[in-house]
Design a protein around this motif. Structure first.
Motif, PDB file in Angstrom:
ATOM      1  N   LYS A 108       0.835  -1.202   0.000  1.00  0.00           N
ATOM      2  CA  LYS A 108       0.000   0.000   0.000  1.00  0.00           C
ATOM      3  C   LYS A 108       0.867   1.249   0.000  1.00  0.00           C
ATOM      4  O   LYS A 108       0.585   2.218  -0.727  1.00  0.00           O
ATOM      5  N   THR A 139       0.929   4.025  -2.968  1.00  0.00           N
ATOM      6  CA  THR A 139       0.563   5.412  -2.671  1.00  0.00           C
ATOM      7  C   THR A 139       1.633   6.371  -3.178  1.00  0.00           C
ATOM      8  O   THR A 139       1.327   7.411  -3.789  1.00  0.00           O
ATOM      9  N   LEU A 185      -5.932   7.616  -5.414  1.00  0.00           N
ATOM     10  CA  LEU A 185      -5.105   7.861  -4.230  1.00  0.00           C
ATOM     11  C   LEU A 185      -5.953   7.873  -2.962  1.00  0.00           C
ATOM     12  O   LEU A 185      -5.592   7.247  -1.950  1.00  0.00           O
ATOM     13  N   THR A 216      -7.133   4.353  -2.260  1.00  0.00           N
ATOM     14  CA  THR A 216      -6.045   3.519  -1.760  1.00  0.00           C
ATOM     15  C   THR A 216      -5.778   3.785  -0.284  1.00  0.00           C
ATOM     16  O   THR A 216      -5.635   2.860   0.524  1.00  0.00           O
ATOM     17  N   VAL A 217      -5.705   5.059   0.082  1.00  0.00           N
ATOM     18  CA  VAL A 217      -5.427   5.425   1.469  1.00  0.00           C
ATOM     19  C   VAL A 217      -6.546   4.963   2.398  1.00  0.00           C
ATOM     20  O   VAL A 217      -6.295   4.457   3.498  1.00  0.00           O
TER      21      VAL A 217
END
Length: 526
Positions: free
Chosen positions: A89, A93, A192, A195-196
Motif C-alpha cells: 500500500k 501510494t 489515491l 487507496t489510502v
C-alpha cells in the motif's frame, strides 16, 4: 467426550476472513492501473499536435515516447521487491503521488526537455504502481475469487487499451495535446484517496536489501528494452544498438548469477522451478510477442488502407474491447469449473483463430472482416489472459507477491515490446519485398511514405500498389502472430498443471507473523 478436529476443519478455522471491502478495493486497484494504460495509448494520438506546439524533432519525440518505457521496465523488479519489504500500500501510494505530480508538469510543459523529464518521473511512478497493485490483489482474494478479480481487472485494462486512443482523439480535437495528461489528474486523485482509505497494508518477511541486484536488473532491463526499440530501425547495423545489446546480456547474466548465489536475493529464482510459474511466464511472453503488433498493424491498415481518421480508427477497435469484457465476465464463472489451464488453452486457440482470420485481409476487404477478427481475438484474449495470469500468480507465495507480480509484469512488458519490434520488422520487410521494383526507394520504405509520394505526384497506380503490398505484408505478419499464439497454447497445455494454488504453508505464516512482530506497522492493517 473428546472433541477431535479434522485437518480440513482446522484449515478452515485458520483461514483468514475475506475483507468485506475487497470489491471496492479492487475498483481502486483498477483505477490505479487504468491510468497507466490510458496515458500511454492516448499519448500516441497526441504526438503530431505536441510535436508542432513544442517544436519537437523526431529524436525528441522518440525520447518522449521511450523514456517512460525504459524507466518503467528497468525498475519493475526493484519496485516489486520494495513493495514486499516496505509495504505494498505504501509503495502504491508513493507511485500514485509521483505519477499525478508528473502529469501536472507534463500538462504545462513548455519544451521537449520538460516533457521528457515528466515522462521519466511518470515511469518511476508507474513502476511503483503496477507490481504493488497486482500483489495487493493477489493477497486480497483467495483461490475461489481470484479468477473473478483477475477477469475484472483484465477487462478494465482492455477497455482502457482500446478506449484511450478514442479518448485521446476527442481531447485533442476539443482542447489541446496537454489534455491527455490532464485527464490523469482526477483519476489519480480518486485512486489515491481510495487507496489510502480502503486498501489494507501487507508485506512479506523483512529481508536484507540487494542494491547490486537492483542496479543490475535496472541496467539490464532498460538496455534490453532499448535494444528492442532500436532493432526495427536499422537492425544490428548500428553500433549503439549492438552496445545496448551487449550491456543487456552482460547485466542480466550477471544479475542471474548474483541472485542465485546470495542468501537473500531480490528475485527468488526458485519461482521458475514451479511449472505453473515458468510455463505460464513463457506462454504469456509468446502471447505478447504474437499480439504485440496487432494494434500497430491494424491501425495502419485502417488509416492508410481504408482511409480512416485517427479517431475513427480508435473507435474501430471497440468491438474487441466489448468482446473481451464479455469473455472476461464469462471466464470469471467458468474458471472455477474448468480450471485455469483449460480456460487459457481455449482462449489462446480462439486468439489464434482470430489472427488467422486477419491473414485473409486484402486491400479491398473493408471493415467487415476486420470487425469479425477483432471480436474473435477479443473473446480469446478475454478468456486466456486472466486465466494465465491467475495461474502464474497463484503459484507465488504471499510473502513474495510483490516481486512475483513484478516478474509477471516484466515478462509481459518485454514480450510486448519484442512483439512490436519483431512483427514491425516482419511487416516492413514483407512490404518492401512485395512492392514492385519500379517503385522508388521512398515508396518501398513504408505505406505512409508511398501514399505521401502518390499525393504529391498524382500517381494512382502507386496508391493501389502500396495498399496491395501492405495487405500482403499483413497476411505474413498475422500468420507469424497466429503461430506465436498457437505455440503459447501448446506450451500452456503441456506446462500448466491446472491445479489451484496451494494454501499458505505453516512456515510461511510463521514468517509473516515474525515480520509483523518485528515492525511497528502490522503486516495487515485495515
Amino acid at each position: 467426550m473428546e472433541t477431535r478436529t479434522t485437518p480440513g476443519a482446522a484449515a478452515d478455522a485458520a483461514a483468514p476472513e475475506r475483507n468485506p471491502r475487497r470489491w471496492w478495493i479492487l475498483l481502486a486497484l483498477c483505477l490505479a492501473t487504468l491510468i497507466l494504460v490510458i496515458d500511454n495509448m492516448a499519448l500516441s494520438v497526441a504526438v503530431p499536435a505536441l510535436a508542432s506546439d513544442l517544436n519537437a524533432s523526431a529524436q525528441d519525440i522518440q525520447w518522449i515516447l521511450d523514456s517512460y518505457m525504459l524507466v518503467f521496465a528497468g525498475l519493475l523488479l526493484t519496485t516489486g521487491s520494495l513493495a514486499d519489504r516496505f509495504g505494498r500500500k505504501r509503495i502504491m501510494t508513493i507511485g500514485l503521488a509521483l505519477f499525478g505530480a508528473a502529469s501536472v508538469v507534463a500538462t504545462v510543459a513548455a519544451n521537449p526537455l520538460e516533457l521528457v523529464a515528466a515522462r521519466i518521473v511518470m515511469g518511476i511512478g508507474g513502476a511503483l504502481i503496477m507490481p504493488a497493485g497486482l500483489s495487493i490483489l493477489l493477497n486480497l482474494f483467495d483461490d475461489e475469487e481470484r479468477h473473478q478479480a483477475m477477469s475484472a481487472a483484465g477487462g478494465v485494462s482492455m477497455l482502457g487499451l482500446i478506449g484511450s486512443p478514442v479518448l485521446g482523439g476527442v481531447l485533442i480535437d476539443q482542447f489541446w495535446w496537454g489534455a491527455v495528461f490532464l485527464i490523469n489528474i482526477p483519476i489519480v486523485v480518486i485512486a489515491l484517496i481510495a487507496t489510502v482509505v480502503l486498501v489494507p497494508e501487507s508485506r512479506g518477511p523483512w529481508q536484507r536489501p540487494d542494491p547490486l541486484g537492483a542496479v543490475l536488473s535496472a541496467v539490464g532491463m532498460a538496455a534490453l528494452v532499448w535494444t528492442i526499440i532500436e532493432l526495427p530501425d536499422g537492425g544490428l547495423g548500428r553500433a549503439s544498438t549492438v552496445a545496448a545489446l551487449i550491456v543487456a546480456i552482460v547485466s542480466l547474466v550477471a544479475f542471474l548469477v548474483w541472485e542465485s548465489r546470495i542468501e537473500h536475493p531480490m528475485v527468488p529464482l526458485k519461482l521458475f522451478r514451479d511449472r505453473d510459474f515458468a510455463g505460464g511466464s513463457v506462454s504469456l511472453t509468446l502471447v505478447q510477442i504474437g499480439n504485440g503488433g496487432l494494434l500497430l498493424v491494424l491501425t495502419q491498415y485502417l488509416q492508410f488502407g481504408l482511409g480512416y481518421s485517427p479517431l475513427k480508427a480508435g473507435i474501430a477497435f471497440l468491438p474487441m474491447a466489448v468482446a473481451a469484457l464479455v469473455a472476461s465476465g464469462a471466464g470469471a464463472g467458468l474458471g472455477p469449473k474448468l480450471g485455469n489451464r483449460a480456460l487459457a488453452v481455449i482462449g489462446l486457440l480462439i486468439m489464434a483463430a482470430g489472427a488467422l482470420v486477419l491473414t485473409s485481409l486484402t486491400a479491398d476487404s473493408g471493415f467487415g472482416m476486420v470487425a469479425v477478427a477483432l471480436v474473435v481475438f477479443g473473446l480469446g484474449g478475454g478468456l486466456a489472459m486472466p486465466a494465465a495470469i491467475s495461474a502464474i500468480l497463484g503459484s507465488v507465495p504471499p510473502e513474495q507477491a510483490g516481486v512475483g507480480s513484478a516478474l509477471n509484469d516484466t515478462i509481459q512488458q518485454a514480450g510486448a515490446a519484442l512483439g512490436v519490434a519483431v512483427l514491425g520488422s516482419i511487416l516492413a520487410t514483407a512490404y518492401s519485398h512485395k512492392m514492385p521494383d519500379s517503385a522508388s526507394a521512398t515508396a518501398r520504405n513504408s505505406i505512409g511514405d508511398a501514399l505521401a509520394e502518390a499525393a504529391r505526384t498524382g500517381d494512382t497506380g502507386l496508391v493501389h500498389a502500396a495498399r496491395t503490398a501492405f495487405a500482403g505484408a499483413m497476411s505474413v505478419t498475422f500468420g507469424v502472430s497466429a503461430l506465436g499464439v498457437l505455440a503459447a497454447a501448446i506450451l500452456t497445455l503441456v506446462a500448466l498443471r491446472g491445479r489451484p494454488a496451494e494454501p499458505v504453508s505453516a512456515a510461511c505464516q510463521a514468517d509473516i507473523s515474525a515480520a509483523e512482530d518485528s515492525h511497528p506497522q502490522s503486516v495487515v492493517e485495515v
